[in-house]
Design an enzyme around this catalytic site. Structure first.
Site, PDB file in Angstrom:
ATOM      1  CB  THR B  14      -0.534   0.078   1.423  1.00 35.80           C
ATOM      2  OG1 THR B  14      -1.556  -1.136   1.226  1.00 35.80           O
ATOM      3  CG2 THR B  14      -2.023   0.744   1.374  1.00 35.80           C
ATOM      4  CD  GLU B 131       7.746  12.216  10.373  1.00 34.13           C
ATOM      5  OE1 GLU B 131       7.466  12.210  11.832  1.00 34.13           O
ATOM      6  OE2 GLU B 131       8.172  14.014  10.522  1.00 34.13           O
ATOM      7  CB  VAL B 134       7.060   7.842  14.825  1.00 32.91           C
ATOM      8  CG1 VAL B 134       5.796   7.784  16.126  1.00 32.91           C
ATOM      9  CG2 VAL B 134       8.175   6.957  14.735  1.00 32.91           C
ATOM     10  CE  LYS B 207       3.778   3.382  14.699  1.00 35.94           C
ATOM     11  NZ  LYS B 207       1.854   2.444  14.712  1.00 35.94           N
TER      12      LYS B 207
END
Lengths: 428, 428
Positions: B14, B131, B134, B207
């Site tokens: 995806t 980036e 998280v 995370k």
């Protein structure tokens, strides 16, 4: 360790002092994060003798910010004076001419002269950074310019003037009229020297115009912001809105449509239980919408020494780390001329008016609305014991122009006791 | 126009497809924003023939992501495969060895091997950006590393696993038991191949450990995260919490205290009307607190093609624009060893247990709590018609260790029908 980054700070009010404190207290942290020492070499302010609670003896003093901006031992001119003319403008231009980078918190300067300054800076290989100019401590310029750089931005909105939000929430919480809360805010030092900058929506409009430029790649067009302040919001409106499940916020909305760039800053009703509706006091909130990211919402303190200094320091650290971006995200010469469009997308409206208590008044109101194609979702006429009957209307979705037609027609008849209040209802 | 930035994308699920779409559809926008063309030169995935709804014929194909990472015509290795061992690790290491920059969405890889990878990358002059690892589309790494670089970060917290939040809010909204909603989420494809990564809190823990490293300048210490999943949360707990004015969220909290680095990821009660309490479905929220900025709250979609691709593109644009930061904000070699500390700051707790219906049971409960120094704010014993009496307790502020002592003592007696549930109440 590479060469230090040398700051010249012009303006030692709350924010300037906040920046000095951070640079002094966090030298090691800043050096670790940026890879080089960040130091202040010179400062400038109106009064040299004032006790600011922080030692300035290590720094050269300049009475004239232009001289500060031109010093050989300054790499970054940090402009924290404010105002869009005079010293702030002169010194910023001088800094750029001298090849210095600029970090500023000055929204007015950039909203009015941003295009010229950006072109000048980019021609000279300088950067201008202005995170602190919009929404205080919230890293919104960075999020929009960098974090969402892969998005076509579809809409930007937000509550960006803490003073207005303080006034509106204080009116609501304490049940006090506008004038009284305005006086309170003034006594607390919350208002700009020219309070119309705050309550007239100008300051927030400056901020919106800066976000628009970055979001849509257009030249800053503050003139194109449809401005409406909060001065006419009465405690009656606040209470009626609450009764209907809404709160009143000074809300900015910018979007690029087929007709052009819509930018409006106006008091709106938002659902009381929405994130915007729940925003209290001086807190700011900005909503960024992009075709890929959908929606990101950022909330934080809109003003104050620490938060604003935090934003200034973020920019300074970026410069220290070597980040060199165009002022508005793309080269200034590539920014397109904004074609201002009147914001006319349909929305429900809140209308409050006072009918003179005479036969046929209500019929005239109803037909004025009907003739303009404005249909009524809810209407309420309060009890009255005098000659005026307060009437509250929530319309179905209508274009603002249609509502304006209706209200103009009504003003031409002889049934209104005062100018009606019409506020857009935003359901986002 | 300068040289194009050439991407090699490994992983065409995806997110990978989302990135390909953006690079194809927004070539002009990306070039204007970054000052150079951003192009894809090669891709890699498990199956070459699958129809992904986007044309890949312009790109070289590599069956082996390691080969992709080493290609001469790749500047940035975009790792969207996932997993902390195998191909993702091998190819990332190969990319760094070959001097490529890396953009990745892989939280597990960085949580487990982040320190080694960061040291290797920095030794080779490469950057690693993550980036998208998280909080999906929220630019939280950027806000923390760059926007708040002038702050000493005091606390980081947030809801960072959309699947868990979906399950918890769906249980609440539909009044369904955990197992049923878990099955629903599975059918909708919301769960990782190993669902324990989601519901066990591991993914969210990864995370949190990445944010901790940046926030506190410590080496990533996923092992130091106190993990508790949502598997034991029953519809009973959800309903009882709601009744008390709270909602249950899988909440991560990290802070550096005198005792060391506290990191916990656990289901907590938060006020129903707080921003965290109102978070629905897959939305994420991260709260960043710093000594200057006070508090910034970021909300946005935690997953999905568009939002995650948006985050990946933000990193790619940063690299294209020449931003070169240390992986965790300071050079990896300067990161300090984290000293894990058990989180023991006092808080009120929610406790639900089932007492066997026998004389003296309640007295034993009361004295177990009292002996451990845990005092009761509210207690409620529900009606019961069997042999077990459900008891609900809200304690006054207590240390978790004291509460654990009390519950251990209680387990040692013969009055409990099942293991008690104890959840911290967070009032932020």
């Amino acid at each position: 360790m590479t060469e230090p980054l040398r700051l010249g700070i012009a303006g030692l009010g709350t924010v300037g002092v906040g920046v000095v404190k951070i640079v002094r207290q966090k030298a090691n942290l800043l050096a670790a994060r940026t890879g080089r020492p960040v130091v202040i070499t010179a400062v400038s302010a109106r009064s040299r003798d004032k006790d600011r609670g922080v030692s300035l003896t290590d720094y050269a003093w300049e009475d004239d910010p232009v001289a500060l901006a031109q010093r050989d031992d300054v790499d970054v001119f940090v402009e924290l004076m404010g105002g869009h003319e005079g010293s702030a403008k002169d010194a910023t231009e001088a800094a750029i001419t001298a090849g210095k980078d600029v970090v500023t918190a000055n929204k007015a300067l950039l909203a009015i002269h941003g295009q010229a300054l950006a072109e000048q800076a980019e021609a000279n290989g300088c950067v201008i950074r202005f995170e602190a100019a919009v929404a205080g401590g919230i890293p919104v310029i960075k999020s929009l310019t960098e974090g969402l750089a892969g998005n076509e931005i579809t809409r930007v909105m937000g509550v960006m003037n803490g003073t207005c939000n303080y006034i509106l929430t204080r009116m609501q919480d304490a049940g006090l009229p506008y004038d009284e809360v305005f006086a309170e805010a003034d006594a607390l030092g919350y208002l700009e020297a020219d309070p119309n900058l705050d309550v007239g929506g100008i300051d927030a409009g400056h901020k919106l115009s800066l976000l628009s430029s970055i979001a849509f790649g257009t030249k800053v067009a503050f003139d194109g912001v449809e401005l409406e302040g909060i001065q006419r919001i009465s405690i009656e409106d606040i209470n009626q809105a609450e009764d209907l499940g809404y709160r009143i916020k000074l809300l900015g909305v910018a979007q690029l449509t087929g007709r052009g760039l819509e930018q409006r800053m106006s008091p709106c009703l938002v659902p009381a239980d929405s994130p915007l509706g729940q925003l209290k006091g001086g807190t700011n909130m900005v909503v960024l919408e992009g075709d890929a990211v959908e929606q990101v919402v950022l909330r934080g303190p809109g003003a104050g020494e620490g938060p604003t200094a935090s934003a200034v320091m973020g920019d300074i650290c970026d410069v220290a780390r070597g980040l060199r971006l165009s002022t508005f995200g793309v080269p200034a010469k590539e920014l397109e001329e904004a074609k201002p469009a009147t914001s006319n997308s349909p929305a429900p409206y809140y209308v409050r008016l006072e009918l003179l208590d005479r036969p046929g008044a209500m019929a005239k109101l109803a037909s004025a609305l009907g003739d303009a194609g404005v249909s009524i979702d809810r209407m309420r006429q309060s009890q009255h014991d005098g000659t005026e009957a307060p009437v509250l209307i929530v319309t179905h979705k209508t274009q603002r122009s249609a509502l304006q037609d209706a209200l103009e027609a009504l003003k031409g008849s002889d049934v209104l006791a005062s100018d009606p209040v019409a506020l857009r209802i935003e359901t986002v």
